[in-house]
Design a protein around this motif. Structure first.
Motif, PDB file in Angstrom:
ATOM      1  N   ASP A 102       0.445  -0.937   0.226  1.00 45.06           N
ATOM      2  CA  ASP A 102      -0.030   0.510   0.200  1.00 45.06           C
ATOM      3  C   ASP A 102       0.784   1.211   0.288  1.00 45.06           C
ATOM      4  O   ASP A 102      -0.189   3.012  -0.483  1.00 45.06           O
ATOM      5  CB  ASP A 102      -1.150  -0.348   1.362  1.00 45.06           C
ATOM      6  CG  ASP A 102      -0.220  -0.079   2.441  1.00 45.06           C
ATOM      7  OD1 ASP A 102       0.677  -0.852   2.437  1.00 45.06           O
ATOM      8  OD2 ASP A 102      -0.479   1.307   3.734  1.00 45.06           O
ATOM      9  N   GLU A 103       1.973   0.819   0.106  1.00 45.94           N
ATOM     10  CA  GLU A 103       2.948   2.479  -0.024  1.00 45.94           C
ATOM     11  C   GLU A 103       4.213   2.332  -0.862  1.00 45.94           C
ATOM     12  O   GLU A 103       4.750   3.471  -1.098  1.00 45.94           O
ATOM     13  CB  GLU A 103       3.840   2.857   2.328  1.00 45.94           C
ATOM     14  CG  GLU A 103       2.636   2.847   2.967  1.00 45.94           C
ATOM     15  CD  GLU A 103       2.242   4.268   2.658  1.00 45.94           C
ATOM     16  OE1 GLU A 103       3.198   4.869   2.200  1.00 45.94           O
ATOM     17  OE2 GLU A 103       1.434   4.318   4.234  1.00 45.94           O
ATOM     18  N   VAL A 104       4.422   1.262  -0.682  1.00 41.86           N
ATOM     19  CA  VAL A 104       5.911   0.885  -1.581  1.00 41.86           C
ATOM     20  C   VAL A 104       5.539  -0.205  -2.460  1.00 41.86           C
ATOM     21  O   VAL A 104       5.047  -0.708  -2.937  1.00 41.86           O
ATOM     22  CB  VAL A 104       7.118   1.175  -1.203  1.00 41.86           C
ATOM     23  CG1 VAL A 104       7.530   1.893   0.173  1.00 41.86           C
ATOM     24  CG2 VAL A 104       7.290  -0.783  -0.253  1.00 41.86           C
ATOM     25  N   THR A 105       6.232   0.552  -4.800  1.00 42.48           N
ATOM     26  CA  THR A 105       6.460  -0.700  -5.740  1.00 42.48           C
ATOM     27  C   THR A 105       7.372  -0.604  -5.707  1.00 42.48           C
ATOM     28  O   THR A 105       8.296   0.065  -5.738  1.00 42.48           O
ATOM     29  CB  THR A 105       5.436  -0.362  -6.205  1.00 42.48           C
ATOM     30  OG1 THR A 105       4.314  -0.168  -5.797  1.00 42.48           O
ATOM     31  CG2 THR A 105       5.402  -1.306  -7.215  1.00 42.48           C
ATOM     32  N   THR A 150      11.314  -1.436 -14.252  1.00 44.52           N
ATOM     33  CA  THR A 150      11.483  -0.122 -15.469  1.00 44.52           C
ATOM     34  C   THR A 150      11.289   1.042 -15.175  1.00 44.52           C
ATOM     35  O   THR A 150      10.431   1.438 -14.062  1.00 44.52           O
ATOM     36  CB  THR A 150      10.603  -1.055 -16.845  1.00 44.52           C
ATOM     37  OG1 THR A 150       8.942  -0.970 -16.528  1.00 44.52           O
ATOM     38  CG2 THR A 150      10.816  -2.598 -16.822  1.00 44.52           C
ATOM     39  N   GLY A 151      11.130   2.414 -16.531  1.00 40.67           N
ATOM     40  CA  GLY A 151      10.726   3.642 -16.111  1.00 40.67           C
ATOM     41  C   GLY A 151       8.776   3.396 -16.019  1.00 40.67           C
ATOM     42  O   GLY A 151       8.553   3.900 -15.339  1.00 40.67           O
ATOM     43  N   GLU A 152       8.547   2.675 -17.144  1.00 44.94           N
ATOM     44  CA  GLU A 152       7.070   2.337 -16.616  1.00 44.94           C
ATOM     45  C   GLU A 152       6.795   1.894 -15.450  1.00 44.94           C
ATOM     46  O   GLU A 152       5.711   2.192 -14.737  1.00 44.94           O
ATOM     47  CB  GLU A 152       6.636   1.498 -17.906  1.00 44.94           C
ATOM     48  CG  GLU A 152       6.308   1.917 -18.997  1.00 44.94           C
ATOM     49  CD  GLU A 152       8.374   1.522 -19.924  1.00 44.94           C
ATOM     50  OE1 GLU A 152       8.335   1.921 -21.501  1.00 44.94           O
ATOM     51  OE2 GLU A 152       9.226   0.707 -19.478  1.00 44.94           O
ATOM     52  N   ASP A 153       7.243   1.199 -14.407  1.00 41.97           N
ATOM     53  CA  ASP A 153       6.896   0.772 -13.134  1.00 41.97           C
ATOM     54  C   ASP A 153       6.720   2.266 -12.362  1.00 41.97           C
ATOM     55  O   ASP A 153       5.956   2.005 -11.718  1.00 41.97           O
ATOM     56  CB  ASP A 153       8.260  -0.127 -13.164  1.00 41.97           C
ATOM     57  CG  ASP A 153       7.848  -1.866 -13.449  1.00 41.97           C
ATOM     58  OD1 ASP A 153       6.479  -2.067 -14.392  1.00 41.97           O
ATOM     59  OD2 ASP A 153       8.617  -2.855 -13.467  1.00 41.97           O
ATOM     60  N   ILE A 154       7.639   2.632 -12.860  1.00 45.88           N
ATOM     61  CA  ILE A 154       8.528   3.547 -12.158  1.00 45.88           C
ATOM     62  C   ILE A 154       6.983   4.700 -11.793  1.00 45.88           C
ATOM     63  O   ILE A 154       6.245   5.214 -10.637  1.00 45.88           O
ATOM     64  CB  ILE A 154       9.226   4.161 -11.543  1.00 45.88           C
ATOM     65  CG1 ILE A 154      10.571   3.397 -11.302  1.00 45.88           C
ATOM     66  CG2 ILE A 154       9.833   5.463 -11.630  1.00 45.88           C
ATOM     67  CD1 ILE A 154      11.749   3.917 -11.876  1.00 45.88           C
ATOM     68  N   ASP A 155       6.454   5.079 -13.305  1.00 40.57           N
ATOM     69  CA  ASP A 155       5.372   5.811 -13.884  1.00 40.57           C
ATOM     70  C   ASP A 155       3.702   5.840 -12.470  1.00 40.57           C
ATOM     71  O   ASP A 155       3.072   5.791 -12.507  1.00 40.57           O
ATOM     72  CB  ASP A 155       5.049   5.652 -15.140  1.00 40.57           C
ATOM     73  CG  ASP A 155       6.205   6.819 -15.673  1.00 40.57           C
ATOM     74  OD1 ASP A 155       6.906   7.289 -14.672  1.00 40.57           O
ATOM     75  OD2 ASP A 155       6.755   6.985 -17.011  1.00 40.57           O
ATOM     76  N   ALA A 193       2.036   6.955  -9.811  1.00 41.54           N
ATOM     77  CA  ALA A 193       0.285   7.693 -10.651  1.00 41.54           C
ATOM     78  C   ALA A 193      -0.347   6.758  -9.666  1.00 41.54           C
ATOM     79  O   ALA A 193      -1.577   7.331  -8.653  1.00 41.54           O
ATOM     80  CB  ALA A 193       0.398   6.921 -11.460  1.00 41.54           C
ATOM     81  N   ARG A 194      -0.077   5.753  -8.998  1.00 40.13           N
ATOM     82  CA  ARG A 194      -0.944   5.183  -7.810  1.00 40.13           C
ATOM     83  C   ARG A 194      -0.888   5.289  -6.550  1.00 40.13           C
ATOM     84  O   ARG A 194      -1.476   4.969  -5.330  1.00 40.13           O
ATOM     85  CB  ARG A 194      -0.854   3.989  -7.241  1.00 40.13           C
ATOM     86  CG  ARG A 194      -0.985   2.622  -8.225  1.00 40.13           C
ATOM     87  CD  ARG A 194      -0.985   1.230  -8.447  1.00 40.13           C
ATOM     88  NE  ARG A 194       0.264   1.219  -7.920  1.00 40.13           N
ATOM     89  CZ  ARG A 194       1.443   0.074  -8.693  1.00 40.13           C
ATOM     90  NH1 ARG A 194       0.857   0.293  -9.838  1.00 40.13           N
ATOM     91  NH2 ARG A 194       2.762   0.376  -8.054  1.00 40.13           N
TER      92      ARG A 194
END
Length: 343
Positions: free
Chosen positions: A84-87, A91-96, A100-101
């Motif tokens: 719920d706090e970190v991912t 990839t750059g897409e993962d970061i975006d 966004a979440r």
């Protein structure tokens, strides 16, 4: 917190917090991170956090690979236990998507890679486990290169180190020159066909210490399309004046050499980690009499990052340029490079 800081992407490319995580029992890793680090990251407005895997002296060389895997596992567990706090991002897409979440994007990095030895093929294994940035040396010597504490040797990369550069470029793993010896940096810049970065280095023209980068090295990194992220440790900023003004001097100097679009933040927050773990974590910071502690007041940890935004604005920087330095430049580089295999 200034509204600009709040609405900008803030990236920290070097926080050794995994050292503190793995010092505890594995069943506590996720909870410790939630209790001790998430509040600090949120207070500091951090959206993107690089987590280096640094292997302490007692584990090297025999236990280096095992400890490397433990720290990578810790990164995965803190992400799974705090979804719920970190991912954890590859990839750059993962970061975006993470930002966004509303979650903090985490990126795993190897610092000096002692667990690799000469077995460069293990870089692909590390890539599979989520590593997206790596350096080849710390202060001393490895099977791949010499660190900056060995500059007197004048050593370039070893044959295995040369293969490592090629393999990292093939995998889409960013090469980190922080801690690399001067001749090694020159060698990497000769070999590089993709951007390289420095995750936590400052300007040698302002503080003549082997851990900092010369103007020529800064120009070389800029020519690759890379980014240099400024180290906040007081002893790398000035011999005695560990102040916010001296930190901003380094940011401005590097921006003046490389361009504003090539500078980021690599704080190297160690105060809590050194307090919270058993020595000799990061003991090499005493090399040549440089004290292991000495922090810019208010910037002992990520909670203080808004001070950097305020200070840059106070120096007359535009909001666009400040936003680029505190995170936009790193985000751009990561979007471009992370996990993108060479064609």
């Amino acid at each position: 917190m200034h509204e600009l800081h709040r609405r900008s992407v803030v990236a920290d490319t070097h926080n050794d917090l995994l050292c503190g995580v793995v010092a505890r029992a594995p069943e506590t890793w996720s909870g410790y991170f939630r209790e001790s680090w998430i509040p600090q990251l949120r207070t500091g407005g951090v959206d993107l956090q690089v987590l280096p895997v640094f292997i302490e002296d007692p584990y090297r060389p025999e236990g280096a690979l095992r400890q490397t895997l433990r720290m990578i596992e810790a990164g995965h567990r803190i992400a799974a236990g705090n979804a719920d706090e970190v991912t954890l991002c590859e990839t750059g897409e993962d970061i975006d998507a993470a930002i966004a979440r509303g979650t903090i994007a985490l990126v795993l990095a190897l610092e000096s890679a002692p667990g690799i030895g000469e077995d460069v093929e293990l870089l692909e294994t590390m890539h599979r486990l989520g590593i997206r940035i790596a350096s080849l040396a710390h202060f001393g010597r490895t099977a791949l290169a010499d660190g900056s504490g060995e500059d007197a040797t004048g050593s370039r990369l070893t044959r295995a180190g040369v293969r490592a550069v090629s393999e990292m470029e093939r995998l889409g793993m960013l090469f980190d020159v922080s801690h690399l010896g001067a001749a090694g940096v020159e060698h990497v810049l000769e070999l590089a066909t993709r951007p390289v970065m420095a995750t936590h280095s400052s300007a040698r023209s302002l503080r003549d210490h082997h851990r900092n980068l010369t103007d020529e090295q800064l120009k070389g990194i800029a020519a690759t399309g890379g980014v240099v992220c400024v180290n906040f440790l007081g002893s790398f900023l000035h011999p005695t004046d560990f102040s916010l003004d001296r930190l901003i001097d380094h940011i401005e100097r590097i921006a003046g050499i490389m361009g504003v679009d090539r500078v980021g933040l690599g704080p190297d927050f160690l105060d809590e980690i050194l307090t919270d773990t058993t020595p000799p974590c990061c003991a090499e910071l005493t090399v040549e009499g440089i004290p292991p502690r000495g922090y810019v007041p208010g910037l002992e940890g990520p909670s203080g990052l808004p001070l950097v935004t305020d200070a840059l604005l106070g120096r007359g920087w535009s909001e666009d340029d400040v936003a680029a330095v505190i995170g936009g430049n790193v985000l751009r580089l990561f979007r471009q490079e992370l996990g993108r295999r060479q064609a």
